[in-house]
Design a protein around this motif. Structure first.
Motif, PDB file in Angstrom:
ATOM      1  N   SER A  30      -4.993  12.509 -10.144  1.00  0.00           N
ATOM      2  CA  SER A  30      -6.370  13.004 -10.223  1.00  0.00           C
ATOM      3  C   SER A  30      -6.550  13.898 -11.443  1.00  0.00           C
ATOM      4  O   SER A  30      -7.557  13.828 -12.145  1.00  0.00           O
ATOM      5  CB  SER A  30      -6.707  13.777  -8.949  1.00  0.00           C
ATOM      6  OG  SER A  30      -7.967  14.362  -9.054  1.00  0.00           O
ATOM      7  N   ARG A  31      -5.563  14.727 -11.712  1.00  0.00           N
ATOM      8  CA  ARG A  31      -5.612  15.601 -12.894  1.00  0.00           C
ATOM      9  C   ARG A  31      -5.653  14.769 -14.176  1.00  0.00           C
ATOM     10  O   ARG A  31      -6.425  15.058 -15.087  1.00  0.00           O
ATOM     11  CB  ARG A  31      -4.392  16.528 -12.881  1.00  0.00           C
ATOM     12  CG  ARG A  31      -4.329  17.460 -14.052  1.00  0.00           C
ATOM     13  CD  ARG A  31      -3.102  18.369 -13.969  1.00  0.00           C
ATOM     14  NE  ARG A  31      -2.928  19.101 -15.179  1.00  0.00           N
ATOM     15  CZ  ARG A  31      -2.114  18.754 -16.182  1.00  0.00           C
ATOM     16  NH1 ARG A  31      -1.393  17.670 -16.077  1.00  0.00           N
ATOM     17  NH2 ARG A  31      -2.025  19.488 -17.256  1.00  0.00           N
ATOM     18  N   GLN A  32      -4.830  13.714 -14.254  1.00  0.00           N
ATOM     19  CA  GLN A  32      -4.808  12.842 -15.427  1.00  0.00           C
ATOM     20  C   GLN A  32      -6.179  12.185 -15.643  1.00  0.00           C
ATOM     21  O   GLN A  32      -6.683  12.128 -16.767  1.00  0.00           O
ATOM     22  CB  GLN A  32      -3.734  11.749 -15.282  1.00  0.00           C
ATOM     23  CG  GLN A  32      -2.329  12.261 -15.356  1.00  0.00           C
ATOM     24  CD  GLN A  32      -1.930  12.614 -16.777  1.00  0.00           C
ATOM     25  OE1 GLN A  32      -2.644  13.300 -17.498  1.00  0.00           O
ATOM     26  NE2 GLN A  32      -0.772  12.142 -17.181  1.00  0.00           N
ATOM     27  N   GLN A  37     -11.357  11.755 -18.548  1.00  0.00           N
ATOM     28  CA  GLN A  37     -12.820  11.811 -18.505  1.00  0.00           C
ATOM     29  C   GLN A  37     -13.336  12.949 -19.371  1.00  0.00           C
ATOM     30  O   GLN A  37     -14.325  12.803 -20.092  1.00  0.00           O
ATOM     31  CB  GLN A  37     -13.301  11.975 -17.058  1.00  0.00           C
ATOM     32  CG  GLN A  37     -14.793  11.895 -16.891  1.00  0.00           C
ATOM     33  CD  GLN A  37     -15.347  10.531 -17.261  1.00  0.00           C
ATOM     34  OE1 GLN A  37     -14.715   9.522 -17.039  1.00  0.00           O
ATOM     35  NE2 GLN A  37     -16.518  10.532 -17.854  1.00  0.00           N
ATOM     36  N   LEU A  38     -12.653  14.097 -19.321  1.00  0.00           N
ATOM     37  CA  LEU A  38     -13.046  15.230 -20.146  1.00  0.00           C
ATOM     38  C   LEU A  38     -12.917  14.888 -21.634  1.00  0.00           C
ATOM     39  O   LEU A  38     -13.807  15.210 -22.432  1.00  0.00           O
ATOM     40  CB  LEU A  38     -12.192  16.456 -19.810  1.00  0.00           C
ATOM     41  CG  LEU A  38     -12.509  17.722 -20.595  1.00  0.00           C
ATOM     42  CD1 LEU A  38     -13.913  18.208 -20.284  1.00  0.00           C
ATOM     43  CD2 LEU A  38     -11.483  18.808 -20.277  1.00  0.00           C
ATOM     44  N   ASN A  43     -15.559  13.623 -26.739  1.00  0.00           N
ATOM     45  CA  ASN A  43     -15.738  12.723 -27.874  1.00  0.00           C
ATOM     46  C   ASN A  43     -17.207  12.289 -27.980  1.00  0.00           C
ATOM     47  O   ASN A  43     -17.783  12.276 -29.076  1.00  0.00           O
ATOM     48  CB  ASN A  43     -14.819  11.505 -27.733  1.00  0.00           C
ATOM     49  CG  ASN A  43     -14.801  10.646 -28.964  1.00  0.00           C
ATOM     50  OD1 ASN A  43     -15.203  11.073 -30.039  1.00  0.00           O
ATOM     51  ND2 ASN A  43     -14.339   9.422 -28.822  1.00  0.00           N
ATOM     52  N   ALA A  44     -17.817  11.936 -26.862  1.00  0.00           N
ATOM     53  CA  ALA A  44     -19.223  11.529 -26.866  1.00  0.00           C
ATOM     54  C   ALA A  44     -20.116  12.690 -27.307  1.00  0.00           C
ATOM     55  O   ALA A  44     -21.077  12.494 -28.060  1.00  0.00           O
ATOM     56  CB  ALA A  44     -19.629  11.041 -25.479  1.00  0.00           C
TER      57      ALA A  44
END
Length: 186
Positions: A30-32, A37-38, A43-44
Motif C-alpha cells: 500500500s505504501r509503494q 501515485q504521489l 509530475n502532472a
C-alpha cells in the motif's frame, strides 16, 4: 497442548512470519502504491505549472499565427468565375513557358479541395525544352508576384543529353496548384 510443546521455541518466529505476511507486507504494498501515485500526481502538477507559465507565449504565438493566416489569405486570388481564373492563369503560365523557350504539349485542370470560400485548382502541364531554361522558369515562378498563390506540387522530369558543357534537354510533367478565394461563396 502437549503436542505443541516441542515447537514452543518456534512459535514466536512463526508469529513474526504471520504478522509480516498478513500485516507488514500489505502495508508495504500500500505504501509503494501511494508513493507511485504521489510521484505521478507531482509530475502532472509540474507539467501543468509549466504549461501555465507558457500560456502568455502561447497566446503570442496564436496571435502571430493569425497574422500569418490573414497574410496568406490576402495572397489568394479573389474570383467570381473559376473559368476566368483558369484561363487567365493558364495564359500567364503559357507566356512564362514561351519566354523560356519551353513548349507545352498538354495542359489539364483539376479542381482541388474546396473549403469554406477557398478553392484549390491544379494545373497539370507536359512540356519539353532545355533543362537550363526550365530551371530559370522555376526561379521566375518563385518570384512571380502576379500569381502569389502558385505552388509547384510535383514534377517528373526526363533529362537527356547532359554533359560537362550543357545541362541537356528535358521533357517533363508538372502539377501546379493555385489557391483562390471565391467572392460569392456561401
Amino acid at each position: 497442548m502437549q503436542a505443541l510443546q516441542p515447537y514452543k521455541a518456534y512459535l514466536p518466529w512463526l508469529l513474526v512470519l504471520l504478522v509480516a505476511r498478513f500485516v507488514w507486507l500489505p502495508l508495504w504494498d500500500s505504501r509503494q502504491e501511494n508513493w507511485q501515485q504521489l510521484a505521478f500526481n507531482q509530475n502532472a502538477l509540474e507539467k501543468t505549472q509549466a504549461l501555465l507559465t507558457l500560456s502568455a507565449e502561447m497566446g503570442e504565438a496564436q496571435q502571430h499565427m493569425d497574422v500569418l493566416v490573414k497574410a496568406a489569405e490576402l495572397k489568394l486570388t479573389p474570383a467570381e468565375n473559376l473559368t476566368r481564373i483558369k484561363l487567365d492563369t493558364q495564359q500567364q503560365l503559357e507566356q512564362m513557358f514561351n519566354q523560356h523557350n519551353l513548349q507545352i504539349s498538354l495542359s489539364a485542370w483539376r479542381d482541388g479541395i474546396m473549403q469554406q470560400d477557398m478553392q484549390t485548382l491544379v494545373l497539370d502541364l507536359s512540356f519539353s525544352g532545355k533543362l537550363q531554361d526550365y530551371l530559370k522558369l522555376q526561379q521566375q515562378m518563385q518570384q512571380q508576384e502576379s500569381l502569389p498563390s502558385l505552388l509547384l506540387l510535383n514534377q517528373r522530369l526526363n533529362i537527356r543529353g547532359q554533359n560537362a558543357q550543357q545541362l541537356g534537354d528535358v521533357t517533363g510533367d508538372v502539377s501546379l496548384r493555385v489557391a483562390i478565394r471565391l467572392k460569392d461563396a456561401s
